[in-house]
Design an enzyme around this catalytic site. Structure first.
Site, PDB file in Angstrom:
ATOM      1  N   ASP A   7      -2.812   3.849  13.093  1.00 25.32           N
ATOM      2  CA  ASP A   7      -2.017   4.180  11.891  1.00 25.32           C
ATOM      3  C   ASP A   7      -2.727   5.185  10.991  1.00 25.32           C
ATOM      4  OD1 ASP A   7      -3.811   2.191  10.940  1.00 25.32           O
ATOM      5  OD2 ASP A   7      -2.274   1.081   9.824  1.00 25.32           O
TER       6      ASP A   7
ATOM      7  N   ASP B 157       0.509  -2.594   8.137  1.00 29.61           N
ATOM      8  CA  ASP B 157       0.773  -3.992   7.779  1.00 29.61           C
ATOM      9  C   ASP B 157       1.857  -4.096   6.714  1.00 29.61           C
ATOM     10  OD1 ASP B 157      -1.329  -4.308   9.473  1.00 29.61           O
ATOM     11  OD2 ASP B 157      -2.777  -4.854   7.931  1.00 29.61           O
TER      12      ASP B 157
ATOM     13  N   GLY C  83      -6.201 -11.933  10.921  1.00 27.77           N
ATOM     14  CA  GLY C  83      -5.696 -10.665  11.447  1.00 27.77           C
ATOM     15  C   GLY C  83      -4.183 -10.626  11.547  1.00 27.77           C
ATOM     16  N   LEU C  84      -3.499 -11.541  10.848  1.00 33.15           N
ATOM     17  CA  LEU C  84      -2.031 -11.514  10.853  1.00 33.15           C
ATOM     18  C   LEU C  84      -1.514 -10.993   9.511  1.00 33.15           C
ATOM     19  CD1 LEU C  84      -1.342 -14.945  12.620  1.00 33.15           C
ATOM     20  CD2 LEU C  84      -1.418 -12.676  13.657  1.00 33.15           C
ATOM     21  N   SER C  85      -2.402 -10.363   8.757  1.00 31.19           N
ATOM     22  CA  SER C  85      -2.047  -9.688   7.512  1.00 31.19           C
ATOM     23  C   SER C  85      -1.658 -10.610   6.378  1.00 31.19           C
ATOM     24  CB  SER C  85      -0.894  -8.712   7.737  1.00 31.19           C
ATOM     25  OG  SER C  85      -1.401  -7.577   8.303  1.00 31.19           O
ATOM     26  N   SER C  86      -2.457 -11.654   6.162  1.00 30.23           N
ATOM     27  CA  SER C  86      -2.158 -12.504   5.008  1.00 30.23           C
ATOM     28  C   SER C  86      -2.270 -11.695   3.719  1.00 30.23           C
ATOM     29  CB  SER C  86      -3.076 -13.719   4.984  1.00 30.23           C
ATOM     30  OG  SER C  86      -4.422 -13.325   5.057  1.00 30.23           O
TER      31      SER C  86
ATOM     32  N   GLU D 293      -4.591  -2.251  -1.454  1.00 31.61           N
ATOM     33  CA  GLU D 293      -5.640  -2.476  -0.461  1.00 31.61           C
ATOM     34  C   GLU D 293      -6.731  -1.397  -0.575  1.00 31.61           C
ATOM     35  OE1 GLU D 293      -6.508  -5.344   1.795  1.00 31.61           O
ATOM     36  OE2 GLU D 293      -4.338  -5.210   1.737  1.00 31.61           O
TER      37      GLU D 293
ATOM     38  N   GLY E  77      -7.329 -14.557   6.997  1.00 34.30           N
ATOM     39  CA  GLY E  77      -8.399 -13.847   7.687  1.00 34.30           C
ATOM     40  C   GLY E  77      -8.264 -13.893   9.201  1.00 34.30           C
TER      41      GLY E  77
ATOM     42  N   TYR F   1     -14.529  -1.662   9.645  1.00 36.93           N
ATOM     43  CA  TYR F   1     -13.231  -0.978   9.677  1.00 36.93           C
ATOM     44  C   TYR F   1     -13.373   0.406   9.047  1.00 36.93           C
ATOM     45  CZ  TYR F   1      -8.228  -0.222   8.945  1.00 36.93           C
ATOM     46  OH  TYR F   1      -6.962   0.300   8.959  1.00 36.93           O
TER      47      TYR F   1
END
Ligand code: GLA
Length: 389
Positions: A38, A176, A128-131, A164, A126, A226
């Site tokens: 992305d 996300d 990796g499912l975009s909380s 973010e 945390g 990252y």
């Protein structure tokens, strides 16, 4: 509401009120393929899931915001005034909603009183499912609802990303927030992250399900690694730009990249860029495979994506590799890969429905033996994006 948690009762008791708050929901997301593309101007192929963040909210008459999370009940009520919305380390998770309020106001939207807001998430934090994007977007839709903000969805998504990047300090891309803001039941979204053009693709998996497998590994240092990957791609791009007139790595086909890759000076940056370009090509091919009902090809592309994230992008780690390699060896598995940023978090696998129970048992056994603790398995249901419920 999709959860059995007594949210209304909790809201009324925490905020000592008998008024009925309005209710909002924003999902989490999985990414089927197109990882770390992305912020390189490539394509991604995510979908919003039925797990996510609920928010119950009522406007107040004064300028105070009170935030409470059922998931972080030990922190109690976190309070701040409209006049002091700057990032505050002590406010921990509440910086996400605060950041959203701050950036909406900065963009000119009128939020002139406070509110009492309760959050409850059923996505593992945390993992990796975009909380984090989920809490940003649920805050976005609740502020839009409470304050009648005339905001379109794409600008809200971009503000979520800004929270973010500028408020929290993670240099993440748009995937996300986009997946969570624009999700549609039973569809994945093919998004061109350079232009934000997108199309929905119905997920037709015949007799298969998507399993989400949480490594339960805490993603320590994820933010700094990252940001490092992102800088390495930027350095590779700038080497390529000495001879090519391109805006992003996503502009290159695999052939164009292979012809120009000698321009990239650093061998590690070369591997990072290779992943970004090849992954983008895989993502486009995955859409055609899905549209043509060629699930086997879709699965092969998922597997190749994982190998590239392991060997060239180096963001998988032992836990994710153990899960994914165990998944590849199970009966009825079409494909499996890590999903999200990596460094721990979750993997996904497309598995024949009848074989799902054996799959869980066998993969968990291998994981427990090698890693020393268990993985958690969820069946993914693809639901709608952020909205009032
Ligand atoms: C995280 C980021 C996204 C994306 C993925 C990797 O989820 O928030 O923007 O870069 O990692 O594909």
């Amino acid at each position: 509401m999709n959860t059995n948690y007594p949210l209304l009762e909790t809201y009324q008791s925490i905020f000592s009120t008998d008024t009925a708050p309005r209710k909002f929901f924003a999902p989490g997301r999985i990414n089927l393929i197109g990882e770390h593309t992305d912020y390189n101007g490539g394509h991604v192929f995510p979908a919003s899931i039925s797990y996510g963040t609920y928010a119950l909210a009522t406007k107040r008459d004064d300028s105070v915001f009170r935030f409470y999370s059922v998931n972080f009940s030990d922190s109690g009520i976190i309070e701040c005034d409209l006049s002091s919305l700057a990032y505050d380390k002590a406010h921990d998770w509440a910086n996400y909603p605060k950041g959203m309020i701050h950036h909406l106001r900065e963009a000119g939207f009128s939020i002139d009183t406070g509110a009492d807001i309760l959050f409850y998430g059923d996505i593992p934090n945390g993992a990796g499912l975009s909380s984090s994007a989920s809490i940003e977007l649920v805050t976005g839709v609740l502020l839009q609802g409470l304050f009648d903000l005339p905001i379109e969805r794409i600008p809200m998504i971009k503000l979520g990303q800004k929270v973010e990047n500028s408020y929290i300090g993670v240099n993440s891309g748009i995937m996300d927030q986009f997946a969570i803001g624009m999700g549609k039941k039973d569809s994945a979204i093919l998004l061109d992250c350079q232009t934000l053009e997108y199309k929905y693709a119905p997920i037709k998996l015949a007799n298969h399900v998507i399993m989400i497998i949480n490594t339960n590994k805490q993603r320590t240092l994820a933010g700094s690694k990252y940001n490092e990957r992102r800088s390495q791609c930027e350095a590779a791009l700038s080497d390529l730009q000495t001879e090519l007139s391109i805006e992003s790595l996503g502009a290159l086909t695999v052939e164009e990249f292979d012809n120009a890759k000698h321009l990239i000076k650093d061998p590690v940056n070369l591997l990072r860029a290779k992943h970004a370009v090849y992954e983008n090509a895989r993502t486009l091919e995955a859409l055609s495979a899905l549209n043509n009902g060629d699930l086997n090809r879709f699965g092969e592309l998922m597997n190749q994506s994982h190998v590239s994230l392991k060997e060239d992008y180096e963001v998988t780690g032992t836990e994710l590799d153990t899960i994914v390699e165990a998944a590849w060896n199970q009966a009825g598995v079409i494909g499996a890969r890590m999903t999200g940023a990596g460094f721990g978090g979750c993997a996904i696998a497309i598995v024949e429905e009848d074989k799902a129970e054996d799959f869980k048992k066998n993969v968990n056994e291998i994981y427990l033996k090698k890693i020393g603790y268990e993985a958690t398995f969820y069946k993914a249901t693809i639901g709608d994006g952020a909205k009032e419920i």
